[in-house]
Write an enzyme that holds these catalytic residues in place. Structure first.
Site, PDB file in Angstrom:
ATOM      1  N   ASP A 140       0.977  15.305   3.606  1.00 58.65           N
ATOM      2  CA  ASP A 140       0.133  14.964   2.454  1.00 58.65           C
ATOM      3  C   ASP A 140       0.101  16.103   1.442  1.00 58.65           C
ATOM      4  OD1 ASP A 140      -1.115  12.296   2.920  1.00 58.65           O
ATOM      5  OD2 ASP A 140      -1.741  13.247   4.785  1.00 58.65           O
ATOM      6  N   ASP A 189       2.024   5.149   3.895  1.00 54.37           N
ATOM      7  CA  ASP A 189       0.601   5.502   3.970  1.00 54.37           C
ATOM      8  C   ASP A 189      -0.295   5.031   2.831  1.00 54.37           C
ATOM      9  OD1 ASP A 189      -1.395   6.624   5.594  1.00 54.37           O
ATOM     10  OD2 ASP A 189      -1.386   8.498   4.477  1.00 54.37           O
TER      11      ASP A 189
END
Length: 999
Positions: A22, A135
């Site tokens: 991320d 995601d």
């Protein structure tokens, strides 16, 4: 051993090693680089070199580029080149980030993809061809179209509604050909794979161990990697005694997954968040396991191999099956359980959402401003390389915040601060660049004062002669108002030629010491104008807005019998306010004389913060306890009216005697004088809201209720690109939250004749909870005691005041159809205002061409159904001839050299769908030579794929067989342009490299 080709009935598992990284979420980019991300690339590259069968996919370019620029050794770099050539390291997606799909704007999705692709092609000659959108929280129908336009052969998603996924899984419908755009349909369709219920992580439960399975490197630690290399929760090493159990566990999972898909090829993702920071222990254990399974493949009925995403899709493609078509319906919203609707993030951290969009809009203006400057002033005094770096700092920051834990508002506070700081730094750089360009073009003495404030609420102007420079970044003529804060009310405004300019000055709503000066500007496409603002010298030129205060009204005691209505009128609308309540009562569209009853009120959803008491709301989730509750019992009203505009200020109090208001609405209606094109200005009712600080566990909405019979049908946009139909769905559980949708730019409701349109400058959640209603969530402030949220600091205790803007357009479908695309872009790309003070007797010397109303020579103007999506100088050094580019990388020539300023990147987007409007939905022929003649003489135009890395004539995408189109072959994109004449069809986004003579 290499796997033997599976016999009949044998399954083939593709083990795809990956690390989901991320770009900001709980930890900042810097913290992540230090704790694990740099180690991922260093150790993976070193380990891939040790085993010819090993493979890995790399996703987010922001981390890879930071590693490449600051960490990788020359040896590492050489090895990356080799691994790419061998197909053992594969870049998938290739954007800076894995962008969110719900609340991002198409421009910014394209930007972040282009930013990553430009680096990959320049550095490696590589062009990603597969997606890995594992995601983002729900899937938009814009994304498959963008990936098709970028040359991808297949798309992969994961997070869609839990009940829908279960159904698709059961019926083997997780794979399909997605025609994301109704107008582009089969021309830009893409094969799409939805991950099964295990999603992108390796199953972590293994029956013979209480540690997680297949994660031999354990879990990353913050802030520092452990000194001894021992990480928490490292899986049991593979040994002779447990290898059979490991193999059984893996094979059982492969077989379970195989039952959900049509082919015997099984995608087996190996990895999860923050994995492979110690690739050595990962691969050395997995090597043993794969070898063991393949040696016993007859017994297991499975062969296994390391693979990339491309290997998997190639296998499925070569099966030559016929696939179902999925139409342009998206997969939003997204729920993971009956009471877990991920619709809160559509509004979370509204301030960040607003700044991200302002930054994007400033970047858009800065790019075209700089491009024109370079074309017109080749011998300029500004260092072009430094200017490009200033633009690049904002390109990087705007790309970064598109991450699915960025603009979504689902990050920790320190990560939010990181995004904000990077955006502010980039904006400061671009403002500085634009100011210095104006300096240079006007030959102003260098000691003259120029400072730029793009949104100028904060900068009051001192009492000297001022000038402002106003730049219109759109390729249309724009007539609008810009607002400047001034020190007193006696003001006159003059243009470059000394003519008086219509303006109105009035006391500011926000401050007692300043005044708001609204200046009517008419500016051609991609041009700027200069206006002088003088304190009064005897003759007043600006109109004065007169204020009338009305008594605060108690809503609980409103007298319904004697209704007194206060009209506010311009050429397009009459808006009535009910003087018993000080609320809006109705709007009449004057051309058709159609009246719609319309009231607006603020409400709050009260939500639970205690996990022991039931479902909670957090950054992601929206879980209201009950229906929304009206917040105010009393409303104050002030009307400020002048010749050019009327501003209605409504203040909402908790009760009649409360000191401070909690909410406010500023509604502006404009009257355009003769001689100006006021169509867009007149047709919008502009509203600015002030919301907050909220109490804890409150979610604030503005509900607009009308007497339109909408059957509770709502329309919202996907990413400012296309519209989705949103019928209300009566779920048994959590129906309020599951009927919330993202509005990125547009939402509307309508009956058979009339449409009410809302246009926004940042993303919001939006819903229709009743017939004739539309509600917009403006702000959220939450706290809960879920341990995971607390540990990660992921609660949303946002005590800020937010000031979003929404434009309302009311009218027939035909009229709103003509207005809303251009209006939405006019809101997105409001003119950029820069300030300068004239010291002493300095008059700015105006270059002659400025008096023709344009930055230089002729303005750039497109018809209203085409949008100039991009006009920039990317600076890439790569050759647009692929063979040349690959050769030059092979010869090591790509490592140094200055940026290329001769290549201009141009994108043109058709704004309408097929059949949407009888005139505006037609294809448009554009002559690029005459469109760009203001920049110079066009010498060469090359049509490229969306991100610029393919010549469209050589781009051959895989054509997947469908019942509709049984022939399989390569799919070619668009007809290309002869002699600079192009035809742009509905919804197309066409990308070109343009070169001018004399460069």
């Amino acid at each position: 051993l290499p796997p033997r080709a599976g016999g009949r009935g044998q399954l083939r598992a593709f083990v795809v090693a990956h690390s989901h990284m991320d770009v900001g979420w709980i930890y900042t980019v810097q913290e992540s680089m230090h704790a694990y991300a740099a180690n991922v690339y260093t150790s993976v590259v070193e380990e891939l070199m040790k085993g010819k069968q090993r493979k890995f996919i790399a996703v987010e370019q922001e981390f890879f580029r930071l590693w490449w620029d600051a960490v990788a050794t020359d040896t590492h770099k050489q090895q990356v080149h080799q691994l790419l050539q061998e197909g053992r390291l594969e870049f998938v997606i290739g954007g800076q980030v894995m962008h969110d799909e719900a609340v991002t704007l198409i421009d910014d999705q394209i930007l972040q993809l282009t930013e990553g692709h430009g680096f990959l092609y320049e550095t490696f000659g590589i062009r990603p061809q597969f997606s890995w959108h594992v995601d983002p929280f729900g899937a938009s129908a814009t994304t498959p179209t963008l990936f098709a336009l970028a040359g991808f052969n297949a798309h992969l998603i994961s997070r869609i509604d839990y009940d829908l996924k279960a159904d698709m899984q059961k019926n083997k419908k997780l794979q399909f050909v997605w025609q994301g755009s109704p107008s582009l349909s089969e021309r830009q369709e893409i094969f799409t794979h939805v991950m099964d219920q295990y999603s992108y992580c390796t199953p972590s439960q293994i029956p013979f161990s209480n540690r997680s399975g297949f994660y031999w490197n354990g879990f990353a630690t913050f802030p520092d990697p452990p000194k001894d290399g021992v990480y928490p929760n490292m899986s049991l090493p593979v040994t002779d005694t447990n290898i059979h159990q490991y193999a059984q566990t893996m094979v059982a999972n492969i077989k379970e997954r195989a039952t959900w898909f049509r082919t015997s090829d099984v995608l087996w993702p190996w990895g999860c968040d923050k994995q492979f920071f110690n690739a050595s222990v990962q691969y050395s254990n997995m090597d043993l396991l794969l070898d063991y399974i393949n040696k016993h493949s007859d017994e297991f009925g499975v062969t296994v191999q390391y693979a990339t995403v491309g290997d998997y899709f190639q296998a499925v493609y070569s099966r030559n099956l016929t696939w179902e078509i999925h139409d342009s319906q998206d997969f939003l919203p997204y729920s993971t359980e009956p009471f877990q609707a991920w619709t809160g993030f559509y509004t979370s951290r509204s301030t960040l959402k607003g700044v991200a969009r302002r930054a994007s809009s400033l970047l858009y203006a800065g790019e075209s401003f700089f491009t024109q400057y370079v074309r017109k002033h080749p011998a300029s005094s500004i260092c072009k390389c430094r200017a490009l770096k200033q633009l690049q700092s904002l390109r990087w920051a705007v790309s970064e915040v598109q991450h699915h834990d960025g603009i979504t508002g689902t990050e920790s506070p320190k990560v939010k601060d990181m995004y904000m700081n990077n955006l502010m730094y980039g904006m400061f750089n671009v403002k500085k660049l634009m100011a210095s360009i104006i300096f240079d073009m006007n030959n102003v003495k260098k000691n003259g004062e120029v400072y730029s404030s793009v949104y100028n609420k904060d900068s009051g102007i001192p009492d000297v002669d001022q000038y402002i420079v106003v730049y219109n970044p759109l390729a249309w003529n724009i007539t609008t108002f810009v607002m400047v804060s001034v020190g007193h009310s006696a003001m006159s405004v003059y243009d470059e030629l000394g003519h008086s300019v219509p303006a109105q000055v009035q006391s500011s709503a926000g401050s007692h010491s300043t005044y708001d000066l609204y200046i009517l500007v008419a500016i051609s496409g991609l041009s700027y104008r200069k206006y002088n603002i003088k304190p009064l010298n005897g003759k007043q030129s600006a109109f004065i807005g007169q204020s009338v205060q009305y008594k605060r009204k108690d809503l609980t005691r409103a007298d319904q019998q004697s209704r007194q209505l206060l009209p506010v009128v311009n050429n397009c609308y009459q808006v009535l306010f009910d003087q018993n309540t000080n609320l809006m009562h109705s709007i009449t569209e004057r051309e058709t004389n159609q009246t719609v009853q319309l009231t607006q009120e603020f409400l709050e959803y009260h939500v639970n913060g205690d996990v022991m008491k039931g479902p909670i709301s957090d950054n992601y989730l929206f879980a209201p306890n009950a229906s929304a509750v009206p917040v105010s019992k009393a409303v104050g009203l002030e009307v400020v009216s002048g010749n050019l505009m009327t501003e209605i200020r409504q203040y909402f109090y908790s009760n009649v005697t409360a000191q401070d208001y909690i909410y406010a609405v500023y509604t502006r209606m404009y009257t355009v004088p003769e001689g100006y094109d006021g169509k867009l200005l007149c047709h919008r009712i502009e509203q600015e809201y002030s919301v907050g600080p909220l109490e804890l566990n409150r979610e604030a909405v503005l509900r607009t209720s009308t007497n339109l019979n909408t059957r509770q049908l709502l329309y919202t946009d996907n990413n400012g690109y296309q519209i989705q139909k949103r019928p209300f769905k009566a779920y048994v559980n959590n129906a309020v939250a599951r009927n919330y949708y993202p509005m990125v730019q547009t939402a509307y409701i309508e009956d058979d004749t009339t449409r009410l349109m809302l246009l926004a400058e940042r993303a919001h959640g939006v819903s229709s909870q009743g017939n004739g209603q539309v509600e917009v969530m403006l702000h959220r402030r939450l706290w809960n005691n879920l341990q995971w949220d607390l540990d990660s600091n992921l609660t949303l205790n946002d005590s800020s005041v937010v000031r979003p803007v929404i434009w309302l357009i009311l009218g027939t479908k035909a009229v709103t159809n003509i207005l809303y695309r251009t209006s939405g872009l006019a809101l997105e790309h409001r003119p950029v205002v820069m300030f300068g003070a004239l010291s002493g007797g300095d008059k700015p010397k105006l270059p002659r061409q400025l008096q023709q109303n344009s930055v230089h020579g002729s303005p750039v103007t497109l018809p209203p159904n085409l949008h100039l999506q991009t006009l920039s100088i990317p600076g890439w050094r790569y050759s647009s001839n692929h063979a040349e580019q690959v050769l030059s990388i092979h010869m090591g020539k790509q490592t140094q050299g200055d940026a290329d300023f001769s290549r201009v990147l141009l994108r043109i987007r058709h704004l309408y769908e097929v059949g949407e409007d009888p005139v505006l939905s037609q294809p448009v022929i554009v002559n690029l030579k005459s469109l760009l003649k203001g920049l110079g003489s066009v010498m060469l135009v090359e049509e490229r794929s969306l991100t610029g890395t393919w010549d469209v004539n050589t781009l051959k995408r895989w054509k997947w067989k469908t019942a509709q189109y049984p022939g399989k072959g390569f799919s070619n994109s668009t007809e290309t342009s002869e002699n600079c004449m192009i035809t742009v069809h509905p919804k197309e986004i066409r990308t070109f490299f343009v070169y001018f003579q004399g460069q």
